[in-house]
Design a protein around this motif. Structure first.
Motif, PDB file in Angstrom:
ATOM      1  N   LYS A  90       0.835  -1.199   0.000  1.00 36.04           N
ATOM      2  CA  LYS A  90       0.000   0.000   0.000  1.00 36.04           C
ATOM      3  C   LYS A  90       0.872   1.251   0.000  1.00 36.04           C
ATOM      4  N   ARG A  91       0.559   2.179  -0.884  1.00 39.38           N
ATOM      5  CA  ARG A  91       1.351   3.394  -1.015  1.00 39.38           C
ATOM      6  C   ARG A  91       0.991   4.397   0.078  1.00 39.38           C
ATOM      7  N   ALA A  92       1.986   4.843   0.823  1.00 38.13           N
ATOM      8  CA  ALA A  92       1.752   5.910   1.795  1.00 38.13           C
ATOM      9  C   ALA A  92       1.623   7.221   1.035  1.00 38.13           C
ATOM     10  N   PRO A  93       0.815   8.163   1.530  1.00 41.17           N
ATOM     11  CA  PRO A  93       0.612   9.407   0.779  1.00 41.17           C
ATOM     12  C   PRO A  93       1.858  10.276   0.754  1.00 41.17           C
ATOM     13  N   HIS A  94       2.178  10.798  -0.422  1.00 45.23           N
ATOM     14  CA  HIS A  94       3.220  11.801  -0.557  1.00 45.23           C
ATOM     15  C   HIS A  94       2.621  13.170  -0.256  1.00 45.23           C
ATOM     16  N   GLN A  95       3.464  14.174  -0.286  1.00 38.37           N
ATOM     17  CA  GLN A  95       3.019  15.532   0.003  1.00 38.37           C
ATOM     18  C   GLN A  95       3.447  16.458  -1.130  1.00 38.37           C
ATOM     19  N   LEU A  96       2.516  17.321  -1.515  1.00 40.33           N
ATOM     20  CA  LEU A  96       2.792  18.345  -2.512  1.00 40.33           C
ATOM     21  C   LEU A  96       2.862  19.681  -1.783  1.00 40.33           C
ATOM     22  N   VAL A  97       3.980  20.382  -1.934  1.00 37.32           N
ATOM     23  CA  VAL A  97       4.168  21.657  -1.243  1.00 37.32           C
ATOM     24  C   VAL A  97       4.261  22.744  -2.300  1.00 37.32           C
ATOM     25  N   VAL A  98       3.268  23.617  -2.323  1.00 40.35           N
ATOM     26  CA  VAL A  98       3.189  24.676  -3.319  1.00 40.35           C
ATOM     27  C   VAL A  98       3.352  26.022  -2.621  1.00 40.35           C
ATOM     28  N   ASN A  99       4.437  26.716  -2.917  1.00 44.75           N
ATOM     29  CA  ASN A  99       4.720  28.007  -2.277  1.00 44.75           C
ATOM     30  C   ASN A  99       4.648  27.913  -0.757  1.00 44.75           C
TER      31      ASN A  99
END
Length: 260
Positions: free
Chosen positions: A71-80
């Protein structure tokens, strides 16, 4: 002086190409009128946002994360500097809408452990993209939840999914109909006076559409993150973050009342 347009992209070469891809936006100098393809058919996982007429200048952040065993753990998207949960489809592809302001912008993909995997920095030069004087961003951690952002402005107007564009220049730029957001309110020239920021846990999305059955919830409690950004991309930028638990469908929460 001759600019080296390839430097921002070459800086990413140290990261294995098959591990994490960030296809758009590209690094360097951007002009949305030439590179923005937001009008093309695309998918923002798990579903595309509804275009209610306030999103004509949004851009898509797109890429792919290589599938991992189990199961893939959630990644994080960091925008500004704004962290967002990054969801993908079965092939690991992702696409999230965002409204970038003029000036310097950054997009970064981080691993579940917080390690930076991909990062691009670009400068938005379009004359039609003024700097946001006030931005409110809402994201959450349950892909089946639908949370709505509501903003009441000093002149008594109410921005929400049913009335996204206000006559005072403010409005919802991204209305994420499901998934982890973001929902975003932007105002380039904020009125002076009192603002009220609310979030509403509207419902859930299942195989047969939206429902309001508490017993079918994926998570016992979900968490919403609301970020207030004042004078974005200027020397006077200031931000506040609020992390709020959402325990039951229908819950309406006042995030903050403030004076601009």
């Amino acid at each position: 002086m001759k600019l080296n347009w390839t430097l921002p992209l070459l800086a990413l070469a140290a990261v294995p190409a098959l591990a994490t891809e960030l296809a758009a936006p590209a690094g360097g100098w951007n002009r949305s009128g030439l590179v923005d393809r937001s009008g093309e058919a695309t998918v923002a996982y798990p579903h595309s946002p509804i275009d209610r007429g306030a999103q004509s200048k949004r851009s898509m952040i797109k890429g792919r994360i290589a599938a991992a065993a189990g199961k893939r753990a959630p990644h994080q998207l960091v925008v500004n500097g704004n962290p967002l949960r990054l969801t993908t489809d079965a092939q690991g592809e992702y696409a999230r809408p965002y409204l970038f302001g003029a000036g310097s912008n950054s997009v970064e993909v981080r691993s579940p452990q917080g390690k930076s995997l991909r990062r691009v920095q670009f400068y938005e030069t379009s004359a039609g993209r003024p700097l946001p004087g006030l931005r409110v961003i809402c994201a959450w951690d349950d892909t089946e939840a639908e949370i709505d952002l509501h903003i009441v402005t000093p002149d008594g107007q109410h921005a929400y999914f049913g009335h996204p564009v206000l006559s005072n220049g403010g409005g919802l730029d991204v209305d994420s109909v499901d998934g982890p957001g973001p929902e975003m309110y932007t105002m380039t020239a904020p009125l002076r006076g009192n603002y009220h920021v609310y979030i509403n846990y509207w419902g859930k999305l299942g195989a047969n559409g939206y429902h309001f059955d508490e017993s079918r919830r994926q998570m016992e409690m979900i968490t919403a993150r609301v970020t207030l950004v004042y004078n974005e991309n200027t020397a006077r930028e200031k931000r506040e973050e609020f992390v709020l638990p959402m325990r039951s469908i229908g819950e309406l929460t006042l995030v903050k009342s403030f004076t601009f």
